[in-house]
Design a protein around this motif. Structure first.
Motif, PDB file in Angstrom:
ATOM      1  N   GLY A   3      78.360  22.625  59.555  1.00 15.18           N
ATOM      2  CA  GLY A   3      77.420  23.181  60.398  1.00 15.18           C
ATOM      3  C   GLY A   3      77.782  24.576  61.346  1.00 15.18           C
ATOM      4  O   GLY A   3      77.816  24.618  62.334  1.00 15.18           O
ATOM      5  N   ARG A   4      79.006  24.379  60.804  1.00 15.97           N
ATOM      6  CA  ARG A   4      80.155  25.534  61.895  1.00 15.97           C
ATOM      7  C   ARG A   4      80.700  26.718  61.020  1.00 15.97           C
ATOM      8  O   ARG A   4      80.326  27.085  59.996  1.00 15.97           O
ATOM      9  N   GLU A   5      80.113  27.827  61.998  1.00 14.24           N
ATOM     10  CA  GLU A   5      80.206  29.491  61.216  1.00 14.24           C
ATOM     11  C   GLU A   5      82.277  29.086  61.090  1.00 14.24           C
ATOM     12  O   GLU A   5      82.668  28.473  61.159  1.00 14.24           O
ATOM     13  N   PRO A   6      82.112  29.638  59.982  1.00 12.63           N
ATOM     14  CA  PRO A   6      83.155  29.925  58.601  1.00 12.63           C
ATOM     15  C   PRO A   6      84.127  30.704  60.289  1.00 12.63           C
ATOM     16  O   PRO A   6      84.442  31.533  60.945  1.00 12.63           O
ATOM     17  N   LEU A   7      86.084  30.543  60.144  1.00 10.89           N
ATOM     18  CA  LEU A   7      86.509  30.664  60.638  1.00 10.89           C
ATOM     19  C   LEU A   7      86.797  32.744  59.870  1.00 10.89           C
ATOM     20  O   LEU A   7      87.293  32.324  58.606  1.00 10.89           O
ATOM     21  N   ARG A   8      87.122  33.322  60.878  1.00 15.47           N
ATOM     22  CA  ARG A   8      87.866  34.651  60.654  1.00 15.47           C
ATOM     23  C   ARG A   8      88.859  35.068  61.030  1.00 15.47           C
ATOM     24  O   ARG A   8      89.507  34.520  62.004  1.00 15.47           O
ATOM     25  N   TYR A   9      89.495  36.012  60.094  1.00 14.48           N
ATOM     26  CA  TYR A   9      91.275  36.076  61.265  1.00 14.48           C
ATOM     27  C   TYR A   9      91.316  37.398  60.692  1.00 14.48           C
ATOM     28  O   TYR A   9      91.227  38.568  59.214  1.00 14.48           O
ATOM     29  N   GLY A  10      92.946  38.070  60.664  1.00 15.88           N
ATOM     30  CA  GLY A  10      93.087  39.329  60.302  1.00 15.88           C
ATOM     31  C   GLY A  10      94.777  39.220  60.437  1.00 15.88           C
ATOM     32  O   GLY A  10      95.138  38.987  60.965  1.00 15.88           O
ATOM     33  N   VAL A  11      95.513  40.287  58.705  1.00 18.12           N
ATOM     34  CA  VAL A  11      96.820  40.560  58.756  1.00 18.12           C
ATOM     35  C   VAL A  11      97.495  41.527  58.704  1.00 18.12           C
ATOM     36  O   VAL A  11      96.710  41.862  57.884  1.00 18.12           O
ATOM     37  N   GLY A  12      98.495  42.052  58.974  1.00 16.83           N
ATOM     38  CA  GLY A  12      98.738  43.065  59.015  1.00 16.83           C
ATOM     39  C   GLY A  12     100.082  42.451  58.543  1.00 16.83           C
ATOM     40  O   GLY A  12     100.663  41.988  58.833  1.00 16.83           O
ATOM     41  N   VAL A  13     100.643  43.678  57.151  1.00 17.80           N
ATOM     42  CA  VAL A  13     101.700  43.470  57.195  1.00 17.80           C
ATOM     43  C   VAL A  13     102.527  45.060  56.539  1.00 17.80           C
ATOM     44  O   VAL A  13     101.726  45.619  56.196  1.00 17.80           O
ATOM     45  N   HIS A  14     103.988  44.514  57.593  1.00 14.63           N
ATOM     46  CA  HIS A  14     104.761  45.981  57.098  1.00 14.63           C
ATOM     47  C   HIS A  14     105.916  45.439  56.825  1.00 14.63           C
ATOM     48  O   HIS A  14     106.177  44.512  56.332  1.00 14.63           O
ATOM     49  N   VAL A  15     107.196  46.661  56.138  1.00 14.66           N
ATOM     50  CA  VAL A  15     108.049  46.237  56.494  1.00 14.66           C
ATOM     51  C   VAL A  15     109.083  47.232  56.768  1.00 14.66           C
ATOM     52  O   VAL A  15     109.001  48.418  56.795  1.00 14.66           O
ATOM     53  N   GLY A  16     110.564  46.761  57.131  1.00 14.47           N
ATOM     54  CA  GLY A  16     111.094  47.749  58.142  1.00 14.47           C
ATOM     55  C   GLY A  16     112.895  46.391  58.612  1.00 14.47           C
ATOM     56  O   GLY A  16     112.134  45.742  58.522  1.00 14.47           O
ATOM     57  N   ASP A  17     113.245  47.799  59.330  1.00  9.77           N
ATOM     58  CA  ASP A  17     114.174  47.185  60.263  1.00  9.77           C
ATOM     59  C   ASP A  17     113.487  46.872  61.395  1.00  9.77           C
ATOM     60  O   ASP A  17     113.377  47.245  61.993  1.00  9.77           O
ATOM     61  N   VAL A  18     114.012  45.013  61.303  1.00  7.17           N
ATOM     62  CA  VAL A  18     113.540  44.828  62.828  1.00  7.17           C
ATOM     63  C   VAL A  18     115.565  44.125  63.757  1.00  7.17           C
ATOM     64  O   VAL A  18     115.909  43.622  63.085  1.00  7.17           O
ATOM     65  N   MET A  19     115.067  43.995  65.107  1.00  5.81           N
ATOM     66  CA  MET A  19     116.188  43.444  66.179  1.00  5.81           C
ATOM     67  C   MET A  19     115.005  41.849  65.592  1.00  5.81           C
ATOM     68  O   MET A  19     114.946  41.617  66.704  1.00  5.81           O
TER      69      MET A  19
END
Length: 406
Positions: A315-331
């Motif tokens: 009887g609970r509401e579904p969980l929603r989520y967001g995902v962001g994806v990128h590529v590149g150089d990181v420190m």
């Protein structure tokens, strides 16, 4: 009468100080010659082989250690005569409450016993399945002793023999006298394992190796290419306000299990959990990094769908989520104050992934990917192009793609 040479080169007759000299040899080896051995299981194997060579008829030996691990309460290292390597078994939390453990000699030691000694040739009124298993292996006597580490940490060492009649008093004295040295040697190795386990638990496997190798100064690190994934749970503030505390913690753990297990299975590294969000990278040093990230997301979505089915049934509401994806150089390295550091990644590429995750709220698509990523992954034909979007704090608009809607 046979004889052998002691360390000073003096002949020692059998029966005239044989056991003290042999015991001393193993003690010297444990204290002075095991420095180069990192793993306690290898030390246990070699020690047992030396015991056999010295005339102590050990046929089975174990070390039982309590651990600081998120999954395992403890581990057992088992050696049997004829094995070139010890076997290591881990035990999940909850085993300490089982009937088998509660009546075990290991539990008796943990409860304060200084010795548990069992003659296995005597089967009268003994229905204990553990001892019967030892008998079935042909063993005749079993002994367990505490291994006392610092700050009251009590572990267990056991020795068994298949010699008719069991151990002699000389054998038992020999083994008991090794315990202080074995305690010292095992504590050093166990603390190394605990340190590595705790670091892996809280900062991830790659970051932990970097830290253990000496990358501990502020600003130390390197620039690496990576596929970056940022995930965030929706409506968590409302959930945390309305749900009981324990239910909220259980929900978060379910959600992180669903999203995190595939990430780790496909070689990604979760650098941090941020409340209800997570940051993970897939280093481009692996040719399949982008493909692996996509597979991890797809499996995470499938697991979230299963979780939401369970929630709907309750009887609970579904969980929603967001995902962001990128590529590149990181420190990739240490950021923080002089005394408190965080091993993480920073850089414009991380900011793009973060903004894409935020954009999922606006465009109502749970997974958004940058053009840079889909081109490197060669998956543009499999994605929906949503157009170009300005992202807060970034100079140039970004072409955005999404997983196809089902």
């Amino acid at each position: 009468m046979s004889s052998f040479l002691n360390k000073a080169g003096t002949a020692v007759e059998a029966g005239e100080g044989v056991w003290p000299v042999r015991r001393r040899r193993i003690l010297d080896w444990l204290v002075n010659e095991t420095r180069g051995e990192r793993f306690i299981d290898n030390i246990l194997v070699e020690m047992c082989e030396k015991l056999l060579a010295s005339g102590v008829p050990v046929a089975r030996a174990t070390l039982h250690f309590r651990m600081n691990h998120p999954q395992w309460i403890g581990a057992r290292i088992l050696w049997k005569e004829g094995l070139a390597e010890a076997k290591i078994n881990t035990f999940a939390y909850g085993i300490e409450n089982t009937p088998e453990f509660l009546k075990s000699p290991v539990n008796a030691i943990h409860q304060g016993a200084e010795e548990v000694r069992k003659q296995l040739e005597d089967t009268a009124d003994d229905e204990d399945s553990f001892y019967q298993e030892l008998r079935d292996d042909g063993l005749t006597e079993y002994i367990a002793w505490p291994v006392e580490h610092t700050f009251g940490k009590r572990h267990v060492a056991t020795f068994s023999t298949s010699r008719p009649g069991g151990f002699t008093n000389e054998h038992v004295d020999f083994l008991r006298d090794l315990l202080p040295a074995l305690t010292l040697v095992s504590e050093i190795r166990l603390k190394n394992i605990i340190a590595r386990t705790l670091l892996q638990t809280y900062v991830g496997p790659h970051a932990s190796e970097q830290i253990l190798s000496g990358v501990t100064t502020r600003g130390s690190g390197a620039t690496v290419g990576a596929a970056i994934m940022i995930c965030d749970l929706r409506d968590f503030t409302e959930i945390s306000d309305l749900w009981p505390r324990d239910d909220v913690i259980h929900l978060l753990n379910d959600y992180f299990d669903a999203m995190s297990d595939p990430i780790e299975r496909y070689g990604g590294e979760i650098l941090k959990f941020m409340g209800d969000g997570l940051l993970a990278i897939f280093p481009l040093s692996k040719d399949t990094a982008c493909h692996d990230l996509l597979q991890a997301i797809r499996e995470g979505q499938a697991l979230m769908a299963q979780l939401n089915q369970q929630y709907a049934g309750n009887g609970r509401e579904p969980l929603r989520y967001g995902v962001g994806v990128h590529v590149g150089d990181v420190m990739y390295g240490n950021i923080g104050s002089r005394r408190r550091l965080d091993f993480t990644v920073i850089g414009p590429a991380v900011n793009v992934a973060s903004r894409l995750e935020t954009l999922t709220k606006e465009v109502k698509r749970p997974v958004l990917l940058s053009r840079a990523f889909v081109e490197m992954a060669d998956c543009a034909k499999d994605m929906d192009s949503l157009g170009t979007f300005p992202l807060r704090g970034l100079g140039e608009p970004v072409d955005v793609f999404a997983f196809p809607e089902r």
